[in-house]
Scaffold this motif. Structure first.
Motif, PDB file in Angstrom:
ATOM      1  N   ASP A  21       0.842  -1.199   0.000  1.00 12.16           N
ATOM      2  CA  ASP A  21       0.000   0.000   0.000  1.00 12.16           C
ATOM      3  C   ASP A  21       0.872   1.243   0.000  1.00 12.16           C
ATOM      4  N   PRO A  22       0.397   2.343  -0.601  1.00 18.17           N
ATOM      5  CA  PRO A  22       1.184   3.583  -0.599  1.00 18.17           C
ATOM      6  C   PRO A  22       1.370   4.137   0.808  1.00 18.17           C
ATOM      7  N   GLN A  23       0.467   3.862   1.731  1.00 17.04           N
ATOM      8  CA  GLN A  23       0.575   4.368   3.095  1.00 17.04           C
ATOM      9  C   GLN A  23       1.728   3.696   3.828  1.00 17.04           C
ATOM     10  N   GLU A  24       2.080   2.492   3.429  1.00 22.48           N
ATOM     11  CA  GLU A  24       3.155   1.777   4.086  1.00 22.48           C
ATOM     12  C   GLU A  24       4.533   2.210   3.581  1.00 22.48           C
ATOM     13  N   GLU A  25       4.593   3.079   2.567  1.00 22.01           N
ATOM     14  CA  GLU A  25       5.862   3.523   2.025  1.00 22.01           C
ATOM     15  C   GLU A  25       6.608   4.416   2.992  1.00 22.01           C
ATOM     16  N   ASP A  26       5.870   4.984   3.977  1.00 27.21           N
ATOM     17  CA  ASP A  26       6.514   5.860   4.944  1.00 27.21           C
ATOM     18  C   ASP A  26       7.494   5.095   5.808  1.00 27.21           C
ATOM     19  N   SER A  27       7.251   3.804   6.044  1.00 32.45           N
ATOM     20  CA  SER A  27       8.124   3.014   6.911  1.00 32.45           C
ATOM     21  C   SER A  27       9.408   2.640   6.168  1.00 32.45           C
ATOM     22  N   ASP A  28      10.380   2.190   6.905  1.00 31.92           N
ATOM     23  CA  ASP A  28      11.667   1.802   6.344  1.00 31.92           C
ATOM     24  C   ASP A  28      11.521   0.498   5.574  1.00 31.92           C
ATOM     25  N   ASP A  29      11.858   0.506   4.278  1.00 30.69           N
ATOM     26  CA  ASP A  29      11.665  -0.677   3.434  1.00 30.69           C
ATOM     27  C   ASP A  29      12.637  -1.788   3.793  1.00 30.69           C
ATOM     28  N   ASN A  30      13.798  -1.452   4.301  1.00 34.64           N
ATOM     29  CA  ASN A  30      14.788  -2.478   4.601  1.00 34.64           C
ATOM     30  C   ASN A  30      14.598  -3.092   5.982  1.00 34.64           C
ATOM     31  N   ASP A  31      13.724  -2.529   6.801  1.00 28.58           N
ATOM     32  CA  ASP A  31      13.514  -3.031   8.158  1.00 28.58           C
ATOM     33  C   ASP A  31      12.489  -4.164   8.109  1.00 28.58           C
ATOM     34  N   LEU A  32      12.960  -5.403   8.133  1.00 27.60           N
ATOM     35  CA  LEU A  32      12.056  -6.550   8.079  1.00 27.60           C
ATOM     36  C   LEU A  32      11.477  -6.871   9.437  1.00 27.60           C
ATOM     37  N   GLY A  33      12.000  -6.322  10.494  1.00 27.04           N
ATOM     38  CA  GLY A  33      11.472  -6.582  11.829  1.00 27.04           C
ATOM     39  C   GLY A  33      10.107  -5.946  12.028  1.00 27.04           C
ATOM     40  N   SER A  34       9.874  -4.790  11.396  1.00 29.09           N
ATOM     41  CA  SER A  34       8.573  -4.132  11.563  1.00 29.09           C
ATOM     42  C   SER A  34       7.496  -4.783  10.705  1.00 29.09           C
ATOM     43  N   HIS A  35       7.872  -5.418   9.583  1.00 23.28           N
ATOM     44  CA  HIS A  35       6.918  -6.100   8.705  1.00 23.28           C
ATOM     45  C   HIS A  35       7.401  -7.519   8.450  1.00 23.28           C
ATOM     46  N   PRO A  36       7.320  -8.388   9.451  1.00 21.66           N
ATOM     47  CA  PRO A  36       7.872  -9.731   9.233  1.00 21.66           C
ATOM     48  C   PRO A  36       7.088 -10.518   8.199  1.00 21.66           C
ATOM     49  N   SER A  37       5.848 -10.183   7.971  1.00 27.04           N
ATOM     50  CA  SER A  37       5.051 -10.971   7.023  1.00 27.04           C
ATOM     51  C   SER A  37       4.645 -10.142   5.825  1.00 27.04           C
ATOM     52  N   SER A  38       5.509  -9.191   5.406  1.00 27.91           N
ATOM     53  CA  SER A  38       5.132  -8.327   4.294  1.00 27.91           C
ATOM     54  C   SER A  38       4.987  -9.110   2.997  1.00 27.91           C
ATOM     55  N   VAL A  39       5.779 -10.148   2.803  1.00 28.71           N
ATOM     56  CA  VAL A  39       5.653 -10.954   1.598  1.00 28.71           C
ATOM     57  C   VAL A  39       4.467 -11.912   1.728  1.00 28.71           C
ATOM     58  N   GLY A  40       4.279 -12.505   2.908  1.00 24.97           N
ATOM     59  CA  GLY A  40       3.206 -13.478   3.110  1.00 24.97           C
ATOM     60  C   GLY A  40       1.831 -12.839   3.199  1.00 24.97           C
ATOM     61  N   ALA A  41       1.751 -11.535   3.524  1.00 25.75           N
ATOM     62  CA  ALA A  41       0.462 -10.871   3.689  1.00 25.75           C
ATOM     63  C   ALA A  41      -0.134 -10.428   2.364  1.00 25.75           C
ATOM     64  N   VAL A  42       0.626 -10.514   1.291  1.00 24.34           N
ATOM     65  CA  VAL A  42       0.146 -10.064  -0.004  1.00 24.34           C
ATOM     66  C   VAL A  42      -0.641 -11.188  -0.669  1.00 24.34           C
ATOM     67  N   GLY A  43      -1.833 -10.857  -1.146  1.00 25.19           N
ATOM     68  CA  GLY A  43      -2.661 -11.847  -1.824  1.00 25.19           C
ATOM     69  C   GLY A  43      -3.408 -11.192  -2.970  1.00 25.19           C
ATOM     70  N   PRO A  44      -4.279 -11.911  -3.636  1.00 23.38           N
ATOM     71  CA  PRO A  44      -5.007 -11.350  -4.764  1.00 23.38           C
ATOM     72  C   PRO A  44      -5.864 -10.147  -4.391  1.00 23.38           C
ATOM     73  N   GLY A  45      -6.301 -10.078  -3.147  1.00 22.09           N
ATOM     74  CA  GLY A  45      -7.120  -8.945  -2.723  1.00 22.09           C
ATOM     75  C   GLY A  45      -6.332  -7.675  -2.553  1.00 22.09           C
ATOM     76  N   ASN A  46      -4.993  -7.750  -2.518  1.00 28.59           N
ATOM     77  CA  ASN A  46      -4.154  -6.580  -2.340  1.00 28.59           C
ATOM     78  C   ASN A  46      -3.806  -5.903  -3.660  1.00 28.59           C
ATOM     79  N   ILE A  47      -4.146  -6.480  -4.780  1.00 26.41           N
ATOM     80  CA  ILE A  47      -3.804  -5.924  -6.080  1.00 26.41           C
ATOM     81  C   ILE A  47      -4.806  -4.830  -6.421  1.00 26.41           C
ATOM     82  N   GLY A  48      -4.301  -3.707  -6.910  1.00 18.19           N
ATOM     83  CA  GLY A  48      -5.165  -2.616  -7.312  1.00 18.19           C
ATOM     84  C   GLY A  48      -5.358  -1.615  -6.197  1.00 18.19           C
ATOM     85  N   PRO A  49      -6.189  -0.603  -6.443  1.00 20.67           N
ATOM     86  CA  PRO A  49      -6.395   0.435  -5.421  1.00 20.67           C
ATOM     87  C   PRO A  49      -7.129  -0.140  -4.218  1.00 20.67           C
ATOM     88  N   ALA A  50      -6.870   0.471  -3.062  1.00 21.17           N
ATOM     89  CA  ALA A  50      -7.507  -0.001  -1.829  1.00 21.17           C
ATOM     90  C   ALA A  50      -9.005   0.282  -1.890  1.00 21.17           C
TER      91      ALA A  50
END
Length: 195
Positions: free
Chosen positions: A21-50
């Protein structure tokens, strides 16, 4: 594009950033500790505008009597006859459909009647009641329900079609120990089928 370049960690991170999401761009992209499941949380419902959350609709309840715990519309038809604690067993029964057929139907096919139940006028219900006298039978017919009670048997039957509860015939055949109930059906499209 080969398979090794797609499966690398940096490629998956880039794909997750693309789908995030564009709102999540504010956070540090390289910090995997804050988003441990950023890859696993993405699904077909996340594609396109919110999508905006749809408002929930709460049903309006009529406050006719505040002590009522349900409305009459919420109670299924025929439930007043149900008695789950009744130990009497259900008798065997069968439902047959009857139609009035004349020579013009049989030989000439003039009245558009066919063997389907849509062309039947009456419903015949045969109920086997062994060791029962006709005086022991209590029968109640409603538009969609047949309620039969004897000292040993009980039958609550939800009929497949609405019937004319005022005009019907019941005949107990003592030799066969069978009650035959004939009811005239009244369905929505009978004016078309019997025109």
């Amino acid at each position: 594009m080969d398979l090794d370049s797609v499966s690398s960690f940096s490629s998956l991170q880039a794909l997750a950033k693309l789908l995030a999401d564009p709102q999540e761009e504010d956070s540090d992209d390289n910090d995997l500790g804050s988003h441990p499941s950023s890859v696993g949380a993405v699904g077909p419902g996340n594609i396109g505008p919110a999508k905006k959350a749809e408002p929930t609709i709460t049903p309006q309840v009529k406050a006719e009597n505040s002590k009522d715990i349900w409305n009459a519309e919420e109670v299924p038809e025929g439930s007043e006859f149900d008695d789950i604690w009744d130990p009497r067993e259900q008798p065997e029964y069968e439902i047959l459909f009857k139609q009035q057929v004349g020579a013009e139907d049989m030989f000439l096919g003039m009245n558009r009647k066919d063997p389907s139940t849509a062309c039947c006028e009456d419903m015949l219900i045969k109920i086997k009641l062994p060791d029962t006298k006709s005086s022991d039978i209590a029968l109640d017919i409603q538009d969609k329900i047949l309620d039969l009670r004897t000292p040993k048997k009980k039958l609550l039957l939800h009929l497949p079609h609405p019937v004319d509860s005022k005009n019907g015939k019941a005949c107990f055949i003592s030799e066969k120990e069978t009650l035959e109930v004939t009811l005239r059906m009244k369905r929505e499209f009978d004016f078309i089928n019997f025109a």
